[in-house]
Write a protein that holds these residues in place. Structure first.
Motif, PDB file in Angstrom:
ATOM      1  N   LYS A  37      68.420 -74.668 -57.000  1.00 29.35           N
ATOM      2  CA  LYS A  37      67.603 -74.694 -55.788  1.00 29.35           C
ATOM      3  C   LYS A  37      66.322 -75.478 -56.009  1.00 29.35           C
ATOM      4  O   LYS A  37      65.986 -76.379 -55.250  1.00 29.35           O
ATOM      5  CB  LYS A  37      67.277 -73.269 -55.346  1.00 29.35           C
ATOM      6  CG  LYS A  37      66.278 -73.189 -54.232  1.00 29.35           C
ATOM      7  CD  LYS A  37      65.802 -71.759 -54.034  1.00 29.35           C
ATOM      8  CE  LYS A  37      64.441 -71.793 -53.406  1.00 29.35           C
ATOM      9  NZ  LYS A  37      63.613 -70.683 -53.629  1.00 29.35           N
ATOM     10  N   LYS A  38      65.631 -75.155 -57.073  1.00 29.27           N
ATOM     11  CA  LYS A  38      64.356 -75.819 -57.362  1.00 29.27           C
ATOM     12  C   LYS A  38      64.562 -77.309 -57.603  1.00 29.27           C
ATOM     13  O   LYS A  38      63.802 -78.136 -57.101  1.00 29.27           O
ATOM     14  CB  LYS A  38      63.688 -75.171 -58.565  1.00 29.27           C
ATOM     15  CG  LYS A  38      62.363 -75.802 -58.919  1.00 29.27           C
ATOM     16  CD  LYS A  38      61.697 -75.070 -60.074  1.00 29.27           C
ATOM     17  CE  LYS A  38      60.564 -75.862 -60.607  1.00 29.27           C
ATOM     18  NZ  LYS A  38      59.273 -75.509 -60.375  1.00 29.27           N
ATOM     19  N   GLU A  41      65.261 -79.083 -54.337  1.00 30.32           N
ATOM     20  CA  GLU A  41      64.023 -79.254 -53.575  1.00 30.32           C
ATOM     21  C   GLU A  41      63.169 -80.375 -54.170  1.00 30.32           C
ATOM     22  O   GLU A  41      62.574 -81.162 -53.430  1.00 30.32           O
ATOM     23  CB  GLU A  41      63.245 -77.942 -53.538  1.00 30.32           C
ATOM     24  CG  GLU A  41      63.917 -76.890 -52.676  1.00 30.32           C
ATOM     25  CD  GLU A  41      63.256 -75.524 -52.755  1.00 30.32           C
ATOM     26  OE1 GLU A  41      62.422 -75.290 -53.663  1.00 30.32           O
ATOM     27  OE2 GLU A  41      63.575 -74.681 -51.896  1.00 30.32           O
ATOM     28  N   GLN A  42      63.124 -80.460 -55.502  1.00 28.74           N
ATOM     29  CA  GLN A  42      62.379 -81.553 -56.137  1.00 28.74           C
ATOM     30  C   GLN A  42      63.027 -82.897 -55.831  1.00 28.74           C
ATOM     31  O   GLN A  42      62.332 -83.901 -55.648  1.00 28.74           O
ATOM     32  CB  GLN A  42      62.307 -81.325 -57.652  1.00 28.74           C
ATOM     33  CG  GLN A  42      61.386 -80.190 -58.040  1.00 28.74           C
ATOM     34  CD  GLN A  42      61.455 -79.879 -59.525  1.00 28.74           C
ATOM     35  OE1 GLN A  42      62.530 -79.857 -60.115  1.00 28.74           O
ATOM     36  NE2 GLN A  42      60.297 -79.642 -60.123  1.00 28.74           N
ATOM     37  N   ALA A  43      64.360 -82.918 -55.764  1.00 31.15           N
ATOM     38  CA  ALA A  43      65.067 -84.155 -55.417  1.00 31.15           C
ATOM     39  C   ALA A  43      64.702 -84.597 -54.005  1.00 31.15           C
ATOM     40  O   ALA A  43      64.454 -85.788 -53.758  1.00 31.15           O
ATOM     41  CB  ALA A  43      66.580 -83.955 -55.549  1.00 31.15           C
ATOM     42  N   VAL A  44      64.637 -83.641 -53.071  1.00 37.08           N
ATOM     43  CA  VAL A  44      64.243 -83.976 -51.693  1.00 37.08           C
ATOM     44  C   VAL A  44      62.829 -84.549 -51.690  1.00 37.08           C
ATOM     45  O   VAL A  44      62.564 -85.556 -51.021  1.00 37.08           O
ATOM     46  CB  VAL A  44      64.346 -82.750 -50.754  1.00 37.08           C
ATOM     47  CG1 VAL A  44      63.675 -83.028 -49.410  1.00 37.08           C
ATOM     48  CG2 VAL A  44      65.797 -82.360 -50.542  1.00 37.08           C
ATOM     49  N   GLU A  91      73.479 -79.987 -49.194  1.00 32.40           N
ATOM     50  CA  GLU A  91      73.664 -79.017 -50.275  1.00 32.40           C
ATOM     51  C   GLU A  91      72.719 -77.828 -50.111  1.00 32.40           C
ATOM     52  O   GLU A  91      73.129 -76.678 -50.256  1.00 32.40           O
ATOM     53  CB  GLU A  91      73.420 -79.704 -51.622  1.00 32.40           C
ATOM     54  CG  GLU A  91      73.605 -78.814 -52.819  1.00 32.40           C
ATOM     55  CD  GLU A  91      73.332 -79.543 -54.126  1.00 32.40           C
ATOM     56  OE1 GLU A  91      72.838 -78.894 -55.045  1.00 32.40           O
ATOM     57  OE2 GLU A  91      73.601 -80.758 -54.205  1.00 32.40           O
ATOM     58  N   LEU A  92      71.452 -78.100 -49.798  1.00 34.65           N
ATOM     59  CA  LEU A  92      70.496 -77.014 -49.594  1.00 34.65           C
ATOM     60  C   LEU A  92      70.892 -76.135 -48.416  1.00 34.65           C
ATOM     61  O   LEU A  92      70.787 -74.904 -48.475  1.00 34.65           O
ATOM     62  CB  LEU A  92      69.085 -77.570 -49.382  1.00 34.65           C
ATOM     63  CG  LEU A  92      68.377 -78.106 -50.619  1.00 34.65           C
ATOM     64  CD1 LEU A  92      67.125 -78.875 -50.233  1.00 34.65           C
ATOM     65  CD2 LEU A  92      68.038 -76.984 -51.578  1.00 34.65           C
TER      66      LEU A  92
END
Length: 135
Positions: A37-38, A41-44, A91-92
């Motif tokens: 998850k983290k 989110e960092q990829a986004v 994916e998220l």
């Protein structure tokens, strides 16, 4: 055109966009398992930074909208950003990742829907504003 002149004056900006894409992919590769998850989110965040660089390099920070990419190389960068952003957001959403509670979950869905509605990958230069409105 003015946009083409700005872009040709900043050849390193195209490289920066690709670096943001690569960093996002690295986050996703290292995020397998519990930290998924983290890392997603960092990829986004990296991909949104790539969108910002695209907008900045093309002189679109003043709120103007570009209809088309100024060159094939920039069009390719926009397509890659959009492809990776869509897949990461999907994916998220699929994992039901809630981010910061219900508002965080809605944020990913809103962003994903917005990327699906884009008629051109070049229109993703407006996505950072939407992302920031949910931050």
């Amino acid at each position: 055109s003015n946009t083409a002149e700005v872009v040709s004056a900043c050849p390193s900006s195209l490289l920066l966009v690709h670096i943001h894409i690569t960093r996002a992919r690295l986050f996703l590769c290292s995020g397998v398992g519990a930290g998924g998850k983290k890392h997603a989110e960092q990829a986004v965040e990296e991909l949104i930074s790539g969108c910002r660089e695209l907008r900045r390099a093309c002189g679109l920070d003043g709120g103007s909208r570009a209809v088309d990419a100024p060159s094939p190389a920039w069009a390719e960068a926009g397509e890659a950003l959009l492809k990776h952003l869509r897949s990461t957001l999907r994916e998220l959403c699929a994992k039901g990742v809630s981010g910061d509670g219900a508002a965080g979950k809605d944020r990913w869905k809103v962003l994903y829907r917005a990327t699906l509605q884009l008629t051109s990958s070049w229109h993703l230069v407006g996505i950072p504003e939407l992302y920031d409105s949910y931050a």
